[in-house]
Design an enzyme around this catalytic site. Structure first.
Site, mmCIF file in Angstrom:
data_model
loop_
_atom_site.group_PDB
_atom_site.id
_atom_site.type_symbol
_atom_site.label_atom_id
_atom_site.label_comp_id
_atom_site.label_asym_id
_atom_site.label_seq_id
_atom_site.Cartn_x
_atom_site.Cartn_y
_atom_site.Cartn_z
ATOM 1 N N ARG A 28 52.173 65.547 50.528
ATOM 2 C CA ARG A 28 53.450 65.683 51.260
ATOM 3 C C ARG A 28 54.607 65.150 50.438
ATOM 4 O O ARG A 28 55.700 65.680 50.471
ATOM 5 C CB ARG A 28 53.368 64.859 52.544
ATOM 6 C CG ARG A 28 52.350 65.412 53.485
ATOM 7 C CD ARG A 28 52.939 65.496 54.841
ATOM 8 N NE ARG A 28 52.283 66.579 55.526
ATOM 9 C CZ ARG A 28 52.216 66.693 56.827
ATOM 10 N NH1 ARG A 28 52.763 65.794 57.583
ATOM 11 N NH2 ARG A 28 51.605 67.712 57.377
ATOM 12 N N HIS A 33 25.080 63.256 58.008
ATOM 13 C CA HIS A 33 24.173 62.758 56.968
ATOM 14 C C HIS A 33 22.714 62.659 57.449
ATOM 15 O O HIS A 33 21.798 63.126 56.784
ATOM 16 C CB HIS A 33 24.630 61.386 56.468
ATOM 17 C CG HIS A 33 26.047 61.365 55.973
ATOM 18 N ND1 HIS A 33 26.643 62.451 55.384
ATOM 19 C CD2 HIS A 33 27.003 60.394 55.987
ATOM 20 C CE1 HIS A 33 27.892 62.152 55.052
ATOM 21 N NE2 HIS A 33 28.142 60.909 55.416
HETATM 22 C C1 BG6 Z 1 30.664 58.482 54.926
HETATM 23 C C2 BG6 Z 1 30.982 57.730 56.185
HETATM 24 O O1 BG6 Z 1 30.577 59.862 55.181
HETATM 25 O O2 BG6 Z 1 29.420 58.025 54.410
HETATM 26 C C3 BG6 Z 1 31.033 56.244 55.920
HETATM 27 O O3 BG6 Z 1 32.228 58.169 56.679
HETATM 28 C C4 BG6 Z 1 29.751 55.780 55.276
HETATM 29 O O4 BG6 Z 1 31.260 55.518 57.117
HETATM 30 C C5 BG6 Z 1 29.416 56.645 54.069
HETATM 31 O O5 BG6 Z 1 29.910 54.440 54.879
HETATM 32 C C6 BG6 Z 1 28.038 56.325 53.528
HETATM 33 O O6 BG6 Z 1 27.868 57.013 52.336
HETATM 34 P P1 BG6 Z 1 26.910 56.444 51.214
HETATM 35 O O7 BG6 Z 1 26.893 57.505 50.187
HETATM 36 O O8 BG6 Z 1 27.518 55.156 50.749
HETATM 37 O O9 BG6 Z 1 25.582 56.226 51.883
#
Ligand code: BG6
Length: 477
Positions: A48, A245
């Site tokens: 922006r 995830h």
């Molecule tokens: C992110 C989440 O997508 O993944 C976070 O928004 C989280 O809250 C993170 O901490 C964890 O990712 P990684 O790769 O560190 O396990």
């Protein structure tokens, strides 16, 4: 990474934000420095702010590269000054998008490019829809070359909003152009689930209800909400971790063997697994929130005392779920999911507990097991997603001596011992977007199947169980 991408413009919306700074710019630089991407690729940061320009953006990018990789300053400077540009999008009016379109065309002419474009939305979720609409209205959804759209998570916040956003996407882009990011899919250990299961015949014949008693998937974090309360208060662990995830980990652990190693076949099987999960019952959900406690010898605040969090917040920072699959392979095998912030340790793993031998020859008083992980004679396979990436499998062995005493011992595989450091997930994912490989991205069907499963849980009221920071979270099913 041997395959090479074509010249393209990578236009990053949200280029002055946290994700671009911490992940996207360093990963792109790392790829360029390692020769993993076409050297004619140009990066156009979009933001922006009118107070930013090419020079300011390049300087920020150099800082980001140094912070993240501690790289050779001269090389980073050369790359940033020859490859990076900045464009201020103002209020994002249709006029602003026309100007953006003209700027991209001008850059392409200046660099002799054929018109391949990647639009990366590293934006706050409410801006996804309007930005996609504006891209379409400005005719930026197609070009003389190919055009791809990369969307960060979260894609929607429940089934209805995900359907709505998906409609906007499909009104403006074809599904073949869309790359929905879940960075867990870029992790080597997550991709390895496919290699592990389908490249090793010994496991496939055991990967079912006959041989497996239960599957546990844990993503535990020591970190709290950090500076992201604004986002997290509206998200909670269900939307932040479970819907994406952990769901990817379930899908890859439980899916059937794909007909081929192609994006279409792999993504098809992942959707089928998600669709076979039974509706999640009230008693199969545990939600929690951390209170103050101690982590690594230091006192830490409770969630409600974190900056930006409401003092009476009911946002869950822990979720435990028990899932049941209504399919032939997994019927009767519980899948336990657990994720939380401010837990005792930082560790993500998939633990497969095999069934015990049908007859126990070794009477209990003869059993000897000083392992902290298994107190039965079941074999356990632990796939460590992170840290200490690799896997280990337990076996019962006879401890030497005159008596028949069993002891649990572990066979290990460690990525760092075998291969050294692993690439960052964003490195892998950006590389695949450039190549046009959708395998490691979430398809429309998969994303909708996941929201369909979790939306009823999100709509229900749940008791919140408080747990002290530094513990393993509330007791759960
Ligand atoms: C992110 C989440 O997508 O993944 C976070 O928004 C989280 O809250 C993170 O901490 C964890 O990712 P990684 O790769 O560190 O396990």
């Amino acid at each position: 990474m041997t395959k090479h991408s074509q010249p393209a413009v990578i236009a990053i919306f949200g280029a002055t934000g946290d994700l671009a700074h911490r992940k996207l710019i360093p990963s792109l630089y790392e790829m360029a420095a390692a020769g993993h991407m076409n050297e004619d690729i140009i990066i156009l940061g979009i933001g922006r702010g009118n107070d930013m320009d090419d020079a300011g953006f390049r300087k920020n990018a150099e800082d980001a590269i140094k912070e993240s990789l501690g790289s050779n300053a001269e090389l980073a400077n050369k790359w940033c000054s020859s490859r990076l540009y900045y464009h201020a999008i103002g209020e994002s009016t249709s006029e602003d998008f026309k100007k953006l379109s003209a700027r991209i065309a001008k850059l392409e002419r200046a660099h002799g490019q054929a018109g391949n474009r990647i639009f990366y939305l590293a934006l706050p979720p409410p801006q996804f829809g309007p930005t996609i609409e504006a891209l379409g209205a400005a005719g930026l959804n197609k070009s003389k070359g190919w055009t791809r759209l990369v969307i960060e998570k979260p894609f929607g916040r429940d089934l209805d909003s995900a359907v709505e956003l998906n409609d906007v996407v499909h009104k403006n882009f074809d599904e073949e152009q869309v790359y929905r990011i879940d960075h867990y899919l870029g992790k080597e250990t997550v991709q390895n689930l496919i290699a592990f299961r389908f490249g090793n015949a010994i496991f496939e014949s055991m990967w079912n209800r006959e041989k497996i008693e239960k599957v546990e998937i844990v993503v535990a974090e020591e970190l709290g909400v950090e500076s992201r309360a604004g986002y997290y208060e509206k998200s909670g662990a269900m939307r932040d971790m479970i819907q994406n995830h952990l769901t990817q980990l379930i899908a890859l652990t439980a899916m059937e063997i794909p007909a081929s190693f192609t994006a279409a076949d792999i993504r098809y099987e992942k959707v089928r697994v998600l669709r076979s999960i039974a509706p999640i019952g009230e008693n199969d959900v545990t939600m929690g929130q951390y209170t103050d406690g101690e982590i690594g010898g230091e006192r830490v605040r409770g969630y409600r005392e974190e900056k930006g969090v409401r003092r009476n917040s009911n946002t869950e920072t822990f979720v435990g779920l028990k899932l049941h699959m209504e399919n032939w392979r997994w019927h009767g095998v519980p899948f336990y999911l657990r994720t939380g912030k401010r837990l005792k340790d930082h560790s993500s793993e998939i633990k497969i507990t095999f069934r015990c031998p049908p007859i126990n020859l070794f009477t209990p008083h003869k059993l000897h097991d000083n392992s902290t992980e298994s107190h039965s004679s079941a074999n356990v396979l632990v796939i460590a997603v992170q840290p200490n990436e690799g896997f280990r499998m337990s076996f019962e062995v006879k401890a030497p001596g005159t008596e028949m005493m069993l002891k649990t011992e572990w066979m290990h595989f460690s990525y760092s011992e075998a291969f050294g450091a692993l690439p960052d997930a964003y490195h892998t994912l950006l590389h695949d977007v450039m190549l046009g490989d959708q395998t490691l991205f979430v398809s429309s069907d998969e994303m909708l199947a996941s929201w369909k499963l979790y939306t009823p849980v999100l709509k229900r009221k749940h008791t919140l169980h408080f747990y002290p920071a530094g513990s393993w979270g509330p007791e759960f099913v």
